[in-house]
Design a protein around this motif. Structure first.
Motif, PDB file in Angstrom:
ATOM      1  N   ARG A 190       0.802  -1.215   0.000  1.00 27.61           N
ATOM      2  CA  ARG A 190       0.000   0.000   0.000  1.00 27.61           C
ATOM      3  C   ARG A 190       0.841   1.274   0.000  1.00 27.61           C
ATOM      4  O   ARG A 190       0.357   2.349  -0.366  1.00 27.61           O
ATOM      5  CB  ARG A 190      -0.950  -0.024   1.194  1.00 27.61           C
ATOM      6  CG  ARG A 190      -2.090  -1.002   0.966  1.00 27.61           C
ATOM      7  CD  ARG A 190      -2.637  -1.616   2.233  1.00 27.61           C
ATOM      8  NE  ARG A 190      -3.162  -0.642   3.179  1.00 27.61           N
ATOM      9  CZ  ARG A 190      -3.531  -0.969   4.423  1.00 27.61           C
ATOM     10  NH1 ARG A 190      -3.405  -2.214   4.851  1.00 27.61           N
ATOM     11  NH2 ARG A 190      -4.023  -0.054   5.222  1.00 27.61           N
ATOM     12  N   TYR A 191       2.100   1.150   0.426  1.00 28.50           N
ATOM     13  CA  TYR A 191       2.980   2.317   0.500  1.00 28.50           C
ATOM     14  C   TYR A 191       4.380   1.920   0.049  1.00 28.50           C
ATOM     15  O   TYR A 191       4.741   0.747   0.095  1.00 28.50           O
ATOM     16  CB  TYR A 191       3.027   2.859   1.932  1.00 28.50           C
ATOM     17  CG  TYR A 191       1.656   3.148   2.500  1.00 28.50           C
ATOM     18  CD1 TYR A 191       0.975   4.315   2.171  1.00 28.50           C
ATOM     19  CD2 TYR A 191       1.022   2.229   3.346  1.00 28.50           C
ATOM     20  CE1 TYR A 191      -0.290   4.570   2.675  1.00 28.50           C
ATOM     21  CE2 TYR A 191      -0.245   2.481   3.852  1.00 28.50           C
ATOM     22  CZ  TYR A 191      -0.899   3.647   3.514  1.00 28.50           C
ATOM     23  OH  TYR A 191      -2.156   3.884   4.000  1.00 28.50           O
ATOM     24  N   VAL A 192       5.182   2.914  -0.356  1.00 28.52           N
ATOM     25  CA  VAL A 192       6.570   2.640  -0.723  1.00 28.52           C
ATOM     26  C   VAL A 192       7.357   2.250   0.518  1.00 28.52           C
ATOM     27  O   VAL A 192       8.061   1.247   0.538  1.00 28.52           O
ATOM     28  CB  VAL A 192       7.222   3.857  -1.407  1.00 28.52           C
ATOM     29  CG1 VAL A 192       8.725   3.617  -1.595  1.00 28.52           C
ATOM     30  CG2 VAL A 192       6.573   4.127  -2.763  1.00 28.52           C
ATOM     31  N   ASP A 193       7.233   3.046   1.586  1.00 29.83           N
ATOM     32  CA  ASP A 193       7.896   2.720   2.852  1.00 29.83           C
ATOM     33  C   ASP A 193       7.025   3.201   4.005  1.00 29.83           C
ATOM     34  O   ASP A 193       5.998   3.853   3.805  1.00 29.83           O
ATOM     35  CB  ASP A 193       9.305   3.323   2.928  1.00 29.83           C
ATOM     36  CG  ASP A 193       9.299   4.835   2.764  1.00 29.83           C
ATOM     37  OD1 ASP A 193       8.445   5.496   3.394  1.00 29.83           O
ATOM     38  OD2 ASP A 193      10.134   5.372   2.020  1.00 29.83           O
ATOM     39  N   GLU A 194       7.451   2.889   5.214  1.00 32.57           N
ATOM     40  CA  GLU A 194       6.591   3.155   6.375  1.00 32.57           C
ATOM     41  C   GLU A 194       6.395   4.637   6.655  1.00 32.57           C
ATOM     42  O   GLU A 194       5.453   5.031   7.344  1.00 32.57           O
ATOM     43  CB  GLU A 194       7.130   2.458   7.621  1.00 32.57           C
ATOM     44  CG  GLU A 194       8.450   2.972   8.134  1.00 32.57           C
ATOM     45  CD  GLU A 194       8.825   2.316   9.469  1.00 32.57           C
ATOM     46  OE1 GLU A 194       8.856   3.047  10.481  1.00 32.57           O
ATOM     47  OE2 GLU A 194       9.064   1.095   9.474  1.00 32.57           O
ATOM     48  N   PHE A 234       3.225  -5.320  10.914  1.00 31.81           N
ATOM     49  CA  PHE A 234       2.177  -4.742  10.071  1.00 31.81           C
ATOM     50  C   PHE A 234       2.763  -3.714   9.109  1.00 31.81           C
ATOM     51  O   PHE A 234       2.460  -3.716   7.907  1.00 31.81           O
ATOM     52  CB  PHE A 234       1.108  -4.090  10.958  1.00 31.81           C
ATOM     53  CG  PHE A 234       0.138  -3.206  10.224  1.00 31.81           C
ATOM     54  CD1 PHE A 234      -0.883  -3.745   9.453  1.00 31.81           C
ATOM     55  CD2 PHE A 234       0.248  -1.815  10.309  1.00 31.81           C
ATOM     56  CE1 PHE A 234      -1.779  -2.922   8.785  1.00 31.81           C
ATOM     57  CE2 PHE A 234      -0.649  -0.989   9.645  1.00 31.81           C
ATOM     58  CZ  PHE A 234      -1.661  -1.549   8.874  1.00 31.81           C
ATOM     59  N   LYS A 235       3.629  -2.832   9.620  1.00 30.32           N
ATOM     60  CA  LYS A 235       4.236  -1.797   8.775  1.00 30.32           C
ATOM     61  C   LYS A 235       5.091  -2.415   7.669  1.00 30.32           C
ATOM     62  O   LYS A 235       5.079  -1.950   6.523  1.00 30.32           O
ATOM     63  CB  LYS A 235       5.075  -0.841   9.636  1.00 30.32           C
ATOM     64  CG  LYS A 235       4.230   0.049  10.533  1.00 30.32           C
ATOM     65  CD  LYS A 235       5.050   1.131  11.217  1.00 30.32           C
ATOM     66  CE  LYS A 235       5.933   0.599  12.301  1.00 30.32           C
ATOM     67  NZ  LYS A 235       6.601   1.679  13.070  1.00 30.32           N
ATOM     68  N   ALA A 236       5.822  -3.463   8.014  1.00 27.16           N
ATOM     69  CA  ALA A 236       6.665  -4.132   7.021  1.00 27.16           C
ATOM     70  C   ALA A 236       5.828  -4.826   5.950  1.00 27.16           C
ATOM     71  O   ALA A 236       6.202  -4.852   4.773  1.00 27.16           O
ATOM     72  CB  ALA A 236       7.583  -5.140   7.702  1.00 27.16           C
TER      73      ALA A 236
END
Length: 293
Positions: A190-194, A234-236
């Motif tokens: 969903r995202y490039v990075d956190e 979760f972030k990873a």
């Protein structure tokens, strides 16, 4: 008490994988709120995260066109999957992507007004609709710009059912960028990075994970540590660069791109029909309707 329909129960089951009675109980508990029902089931340890945009609905194709340092990704919808196999429709989608990349419209209104050999994009859509016999809709587009020392990567899965446009900085190797686009198509980050994850989303996830840990009967003094660990996981899981690279799970996406001298700048992923409610047709009737045309 909210009226809980069989359709709502089925939708929640599809999103979470729980049993029928568990889905119904969850909906009753939260008075029919679908998002709260998903959170309720997750807090009870009965379901994984459910996302509304997983409900794939409308048919059609997406495509990518590159014009120098600009590229466009577009989605064009049809009523049935048959049309996506139609050569005229496929050519139309490619043409729309090319025109959008070249003209760089700022809105859908501007995009539809782009001049073509046959008039405008809007008149071409109307002509295709007349010939094909189905509603054809140019749903969305996004224009992406890159630097001279960067590369675009385009990947079309199943002919364009899932289409990704990526940008990798620090290298002009399009194959590297395409590898990233392929990974995005398969894993759907969903995202490039956190750093791109909104704080509101992190706060919500932390609340759910805390309730989940407490409901598991864990001592309060270790809940915080558990939540921190699960939140980092979760972030990873949702950040592209931290995911195991699909072609070589022994390294992360970040490590793969770094080994090629680059860094991931951005990506856009279009999955045809995501977020659109699909009309529930009888498949046999759909086939018969196509045979009559």
């Amino acid at each position: 008490m909210a009226d809980i329909s069989a359709k709502m129960v089925k939708e929640l089951r599809d999103m979470t994988g729980v049993g029928m009675m568990d889905a119904k109980r969850a909906l009753v508990e939260v008075e029919g709120d679908m998002d709260k029902a998903v959170d309720y089931l997750r807090e009870k340890g009965m379901a994984k995260a459910g996302k509304k945009n997983d409900r794939i609905a409308a048919e059609g194709l997406a495509n990518v066109a590159v014009n120098g340092n600009f590229a466009a990704i577009v989605e064009v919808n049809s009523e049935t999957d048959f049309v996506s196999k139609n050569e005229m429709f496929q050519d139309l989608v490619k043409s729309i992507a090319k025109e959008v990349a070249e003209n760089k419209p700022a809105s859908m209104e501007e995009a539809l007004a782009i001049k073509t050999d046959k008039g405008t994009l809007e008149t071409e859509l109307i002509e295709a609709q007349t010939v094909i016999g189905e509603k054809i809709s140019f749903r969305r587009f996004e224009i992406v710009e890159k630097a001279d020392n960067a590369a675009f990567g385009a990947y079309l899965h199943m002919g364009g059912r899932i289409t990704v446009l990526s940008v990798v900085d620090g290298t002009t190797d399009e194959e590297v960028a395409k590898d990233i686009a392929m990974h995005v198509a398969a894993i759907n980050p969903r995202y490039v990075d956190e750093t791109q994850i909104p704080q509101e989303e992190l706060d919500h996830e932390k609340t759910v994970l805390t309730e989940q840990a407490l409901n598991e009967g864990k001592p309060a003094n270790i809940v915080d540590k558990m939540v921190i660990g699960r939140l980092n996981k979760f972030k990873a899981e949702i950040s592209l660069v931290d995911q195991p690279f699909v072609k070589d799970p022994d390294m992360t996406v970040k490590n793969y791109v770094s080994s090629k001298g680059g860094t991931v700048n951005s990506f856009v992923r279009f999955e045809v029909g995501e977020g659109i409610e699909k009309r529930e047709d009888n498949f046999a009737d759909e086939v018969m309707s196509q045979m009559k045309k």
